[in-house]
Enzyme design. Structure first.
Site, mmCIF file in Angstrom:
data_model
loop_
_atom_site.group_PDB
_atom_site.id
_atom_site.type_symbol
_atom_site.label_atom_id
_atom_site.label_comp_id
_atom_site.label_asym_id
_atom_site.label_seq_id
_atom_site.Cartn_x
_atom_site.Cartn_y
_atom_site.Cartn_z
ATOM 1 N N PRO A 72 0.796 -1.219 0.000
ATOM 2 C CA PRO A 72 0.000 0.000 0.000
ATOM 3 C C PRO A 72 0.834 1.278 0.000
ATOM 4 C CG PRO A 72 -0.093 -1.055 2.149
ATOM 5 C CD PRO A 72 0.590 -2.006 1.228
ATOM 6 N N ASN A 73 0.324 2.224 -0.744
ATOM 7 C CA ASN A 73 0.830 3.591 -0.846
ATOM 8 C C ASN A 73 2.127 3.729 -1.630
ATOM 9 O OD1 ASN A 73 -1.325 4.766 0.694
ATOM 10 N ND2 ASN A 73 -0.379 3.840 2.483
ATOM 11 N N ARG B 108 4.849 11.145 -2.256
ATOM 12 C CA ARG B 108 4.664 10.870 -0.829
ATOM 13 C C ARG B 108 5.965 11.103 -0.060
ATOM 14 N NH1 ARG B 108 4.324 4.947 1.865
ATOM 15 N NH2 ARG B 108 3.939 5.636 3.999
ATOM 16 N N TYR C 63 11.302 9.151 1.342
ATOM 17 C CA TYR C 63 11.314 8.137 0.291
ATOM 18 C C TYR C 63 12.041 8.566 -0.983
ATOM 19 C CZ TYR C 63 7.829 6.058 3.324
ATOM 20 O OH TYR C 63 7.189 5.526 4.412
ATOM 21 N N ASN D 83 8.239 -5.292 -0.875
ATOM 22 C CA ASN D 83 8.109 -4.115 -0.043
ATOM 23 C C ASN D 83 6.637 -4.078 0.344
ATOM 24 O OD1 ASN D 83 7.885 -1.632 1.149
ATOM 25 N ND2 ASN D 83 9.102 -0.547 -0.377
ATOM 26 N N ALA E 1 3.065 -0.741 4.815
ATOM 27 C CA ALA E 1 2.513 -0.820 6.164
ATOM 28 C C ALA E 1 2.103 -2.239 6.559
ATOM 29 C CB ALA E 1 1.320 0.124 6.292
ATOM 30 N N GLU F 134 12.519 -9.279 2.216
ATOM 31 C CA GLU F 134 11.751 -8.098 2.637
ATOM 32 C C GLU F 134 12.615 -6.876 2.373
ATOM 33 O OE1 GLU F 134 10.484 -6.030 6.873
ATOM 34 O OE2 GLU F 134 10.609 -8.216 6.806
ATOM 35 N N HIS G 253 12.777 -2.362 2.226
ATOM 36 C CA HIS G 253 12.212 -1.049 2.548
ATOM 37 C C HIS G 253 13.127 0.028 2.004
ATOM 38 C CE1 HIS G 253 9.363 -2.959 5.241
ATOM 39 N NE2 HIS G 253 10.379 -3.678 5.673
ATOM 40 N N ARG H 181 12.899 5.143 12.341
ATOM 41 C CA ARG H 181 11.639 5.866 12.218
ATOM 42 C C ARG H 181 10.747 5.603 13.429
ATOM 43 N NH1 ARG H 181 9.090 5.202 6.599
ATOM 44 N NH2 ARG H 181 7.842 6.883 7.459
#
Length: 145
Positions: A11-12, A19, A24, A75, A78, A99, A101, A108
């Protein structure tokens, strides 16, 4: 026949470039997809690049990867921090999953420090910006030689 690697995005991530560019960066998801396809062309592997905002779609794609891919870079956005369903799907498919990111999730917000999928994947790459995608593909290439 070349190996196929799925690159799955949660998502996103379709909002990259717009964003929070301070976190990012300015690359769009299309830019990152082009980088991944260039890696594939240079390394003799096919890249199947996808994005969904829906958890169940990501689960379906992981199931598909079990039959169609040599490995997966994901990725999960969330869903990394919330999805037992993705964890279980990764454990079920029997191929290497990395995984990834873009940001260093450990630097964060505290809720981002815990990954529910980390225990199911082969490894985690984070904090290298869009290069995290290429590093994940390099890892998959090495793991599947």
């Amino acid at each position: 026949m070349s190996k196929t690697f799925f690159v799955l995005n949660g998502p996103n991530l379709n909002m990259l470039g717009r964003r929070e560019p301070g976190i990012y960066g300015g690359k769009t998801l299309a830019d990152i997809e082009a980088d991944c396809h260039a890696f594939g062309a240079e390394n003799g592997c096919a890249i199947d690049f996808r994005q969904s905002n829906h958890e169940g779609v990501l689960v379906d794609w992981l199931h598909e990867a079990a039959y169609s891919a040599a490995g997966v870079a994901i990725n999960a956005g969330a869903y990394t921090h919330t999805s037992v369903a993705l964890h279980d799907a990764i454990r079920a498919i029997g191929i290497p999953v990395i995984e990834l990111h873009i940001s260093n999730v450990h630097a964060r917000e505290e809720f981002r420090h815990k990954s529910l999928i980390a225990a199911a994947v082969k490894g985690v790459i984070c904090g290298f910006g869009p290069l995290s995608y290429i590093l994940s593909l390099q890892a998959l290439k090495t793991l599947t030689q």
